[in-house]
Design a protein around this motif. Structure first.
Motif, PDB file in Angstrom:
ATOM      1  N   ARG A  40       0.835  -1.197   0.000  1.00 28.29           N
ATOM      2  CA  ARG A  40       0.000   0.000   0.000  1.00 28.29           C
ATOM      3  C   ARG A  40       0.881   1.264   0.000  1.00 28.29           C
ATOM      4  O   ARG A  40       0.661   2.183  -0.787  1.00 28.29           O
ATOM      5  CB  ARG A  40      -0.892  -0.065   1.235  1.00 28.29           C
ATOM      6  CG  ARG A  40      -1.753   1.090   1.469  1.00 28.29           C
ATOM      7  CD  ARG A  40      -2.518   0.897   2.804  1.00 28.29           C
ATOM      8  NE  ARG A  40      -3.640   1.770   2.804  1.00 28.29           N
ATOM      9  CZ  ARG A  40      -4.817   1.511   2.283  1.00 28.29           C
ATOM     10  NH1 ARG A  40      -5.060   0.352   1.751  1.00 28.29           N
ATOM     11  NH2 ARG A  40      -5.783   2.403   2.298  1.00 28.29           N
ATOM     12  N   GLU A  41       1.881   1.303   0.879  1.00 32.34           N
ATOM     13  CA  GLU A  41       2.767   2.470   0.971  1.00 32.34           C
ATOM     14  C   GLU A  41       3.637   2.605  -0.273  1.00 32.34           C
ATOM     15  O   GLU A  41       3.857   3.712  -0.760  1.00 32.34           O
ATOM     16  CB  GLU A  41       3.635   2.384   2.229  1.00 32.34           C
ATOM     17  CG  GLU A  41       2.848   2.561   3.525  1.00 32.34           C
ATOM     18  CD  GLU A  41       2.002   3.834   3.558  1.00 32.34           C
ATOM     19  OE1 GLU A  41       2.543   4.914   3.243  1.00 32.34           O
ATOM     20  OE2 GLU A  41       0.808   3.742   3.906  1.00 32.34           O
ATOM     21  N   ASP A  42       4.124   1.484  -0.794  1.00 37.62           N
ATOM     22  CA  ASP A  42       4.920   1.510  -2.031  1.00 37.62           C
ATOM     23  C   ASP A  42       4.096   2.099  -3.177  1.00 37.62           C
ATOM     24  O   ASP A  42       4.592   2.891  -3.981  1.00 37.62           O
ATOM     25  CB  ASP A  42       5.363   0.095  -2.440  1.00 37.62           C
ATOM     26  CG  ASP A  42       6.293  -0.578  -1.446  1.00 37.62           C
ATOM     27  OD1 ASP A  42       6.963   0.129  -0.678  1.00 37.62           O
ATOM     28  OD2 ASP A  42       6.342  -1.829  -1.462  1.00 37.62           O
ATOM     29  N   PRO A  55      -2.024   9.899  -3.497  1.00 32.48           N
ATOM     30  CA  PRO A  55      -3.399   9.420  -3.648  1.00 32.48           C
ATOM     31  C   PRO A  55      -4.143   9.427  -2.315  1.00 32.48           C
ATOM     32  O   PRO A  55      -3.547   9.232  -1.251  1.00 32.48           O
ATOM     33  CB  PRO A  55      -3.217   7.997  -4.177  1.00 32.48           C
ATOM     34  CG  PRO A  55      -1.854   7.592  -3.736  1.00 32.48           C
ATOM     35  CD  PRO A  55      -1.041   8.847  -3.686  1.00 32.48           C
ATOM     36  N   SER A  56      -5.439   9.646  -2.401  1.00 27.06           N
ATOM     37  CA  SER A  56      -6.274   9.657  -1.201  1.00 27.06           C
ATOM     38  C   SER A  56      -6.430   8.235  -0.654  1.00 27.06           C
ATOM     39  O   SER A  56      -6.189   7.247  -1.354  1.00 27.06           O
ATOM     40  CB  SER A  56      -7.663  10.216  -1.529  1.00 27.06           C
ATOM     41  OG  SER A  56      -8.349   9.311  -2.366  1.00 27.06           O
ATOM     42  N   LYS A  57      -6.872   8.144   0.571  1.00 27.84           N
ATOM     43  CA  LYS A  57      -7.126   6.846   1.196  1.00 27.84           C
ATOM     44  C   LYS A  57      -8.179   6.084   0.381  1.00 27.84           C
ATOM     45  O   LYS A  57      -8.041   4.887   0.152  1.00 27.84           O
ATOM     46  CB  LYS A  57      -7.591   7.044   2.635  1.00 27.84           C
ATOM     47  CG  LYS A  57      -7.864   5.739   3.381  1.00 27.84           C
ATOM     48  CD  LYS A  57      -8.359   6.003   4.788  1.00 27.84           C
ATOM     49  CE  LYS A  57      -8.614   4.776   5.614  1.00 27.84           C
ATOM     50  NZ  LYS A  57      -9.106   3.606   4.977  1.00 27.84           N
ATOM     51  N   VAL A  60      -6.554   4.642  -2.768  1.00 27.56           N
ATOM     52  CA  VAL A  60      -5.694   3.495  -2.455  1.00 27.56           C
ATOM     53  C   VAL A  60      -6.541   2.302  -2.032  1.00 27.56           C
ATOM     54  O   VAL A  60      -6.285   1.170  -2.461  1.00 27.56           O
ATOM     55  CB  VAL A  60      -4.653   3.865  -1.368  1.00 27.56           C
ATOM     56  CG1 VAL A  60      -3.832   2.646  -0.970  1.00 27.56           C
ATOM     57  CG2 VAL A  60      -3.738   4.971  -1.870  1.00 27.56           C
ATOM     58  N   ASP A  61      -7.570   2.537  -1.227  1.00 36.27           N
ATOM     59  CA  ASP A  61      -8.464   1.447  -0.815  1.00 36.27           C
ATOM     60  C   ASP A  61      -9.112   0.791  -2.033  1.00 36.27           C
ATOM     61  O   ASP A  61      -9.216  -0.435  -2.115  1.00 36.27           O
ATOM     62  CB  ASP A  61      -9.568   1.956   0.123  1.00 36.27           C
ATOM     63  CG  ASP A  61      -9.075   2.283   1.518  1.00 36.27           C
ATOM     64  OD1 ASP A  61      -7.936   1.898   1.866  1.00 36.27           O
ATOM     65  OD2 ASP A  61      -9.831   2.942   2.265  1.00 36.27           O
ATOM     66  N   SER A  62      -9.526   1.613  -2.982  1.00 37.33           N
ATOM     67  CA  SER A  62     -10.153   1.101  -4.198  1.00 37.33           C
ATOM     68  C   SER A  62      -9.188   0.213  -4.980  1.00 37.33           C
ATOM     69  O   SER A  62      -9.549  -0.880  -5.428  1.00 37.33           O
ATOM     70  CB  SER A  62     -10.633   2.267  -5.065  1.00 37.33           C
ATOM     71  OG  SER A  62     -11.096   1.818  -6.309  1.00 37.33           O
ATOM     72  N   VAL A  63      -7.959   0.675  -5.120  1.00 38.83           N
ATOM     73  CA  VAL A  63      -6.946  -0.102  -5.849  1.00 38.83           C
ATOM     74  C   VAL A  63      -6.644  -1.396  -5.114  1.00 38.83           C
ATOM     75  O   VAL A  63      -6.623  -2.479  -5.703  1.00 38.83           O
ATOM     76  CB  VAL A  63      -5.657   0.730  -6.059  1.00 38.83           C
ATOM     77  CG1 VAL A  63      -4.507  -0.145  -6.526  1.00 38.83           C
ATOM     78  CG2 VAL A  63      -5.911   1.844  -7.052  1.00 38.83           C
ATOM     79  N   MET A  64      -6.430  -1.296  -3.807  1.00 35.68           N
ATOM     80  CA  MET A  64      -6.056  -2.478  -3.028  1.00 35.68           C
ATOM     81  C   MET A  64      -7.175  -3.519  -3.004  1.00 35.68           C
ATOM     82  O   MET A  64      -6.910  -4.712  -2.991  1.00 35.68           O
ATOM     83  CB  MET A  64      -5.664  -2.086  -1.595  1.00 35.68           C
ATOM     84  CG  MET A  64      -4.437  -1.190  -1.521  1.00 35.68           C
ATOM     85  SD  MET A  64      -2.981  -1.767  -2.404  1.00 35.68           S
ATOM     86  CE  MET A  64      -2.403  -3.060  -1.338  1.00 35.68           C
TER      87      MET A  64
END
Length: 163
Positions: A40-42, A55-57, A60-64
């Protein structure tokens, strides 16, 4: 360039070999431990490197949540696909902005009915004025007599989803 051309062009875009190499290079640079995936951090660091923003949380949540749950992070192929989609969206938005600016001949930041008429006379001279008025009213979502970039972009995105 007319609306349908942008829709067609945005769906056929491919990264150049040099862009592709750069994306792979960024992936490898962010995968400092050579795990073969981005945490996530990478991923956040990679987005900053490629797009210039953190990127917003939610992003990132959507991608993850969209990646393979059997992996510990974003694999190279997934990363390349995510970056390609973000670049397509960025490119499309830039083209929409370019069209809006071309219609906004007075540089006011909004379009009037007269701007619409002038633009449609250039791209579709035989289109009845009534149709232009209907299109303007449809795009002017808040009915204030002005089409903001936001209104225009919404209409263009709506048209893209329909195509």
């Amino acid at each position: 360039m007319f609306f349908s051309e942008i829709v067609a062009r945005s769906r056929t875009w491919e990264a150049s070999p040099s862009e592709h190499r750069m994306w792979v290079k960024v992936f490898k640079a962010c995968d400092e431990d050579h795990k073969g995936y981005l945490s996530r951090e990478d991923f956040k660091v990679a987005v900053v490197m490629l797009f210039g923003y953190k990127p917003s949380k939610i992003e990132v949540d959507s991608v993850m949540s969209s990646i393979n749950p059997n992996t510990s992070g974003i694999l190279l192929e997934e990363f390349l696909n995510i970056v390609r989609k973000k670049k397509e969206a960025q490119r499309y938005r830039s083209e929409v902005r370019h069209i809006f600016t071309a219609f906004d001949t007075h540089y006011r930041g909004f379009l009037t009915l007269e701007d619409f008429k002038k633009a449609f006379r250039q791209v579709a001279p035989k289109l009845p004025e009534r149709t232009v008025l209907e299109v303007f009213r449809e795009v002017d979502r808040d009915s204030d007599g002005h089409v903001s970039f936001r209104d225009f972009e919404y209409a263009m995105n709506y048209g893209q989803k329909e195509a």
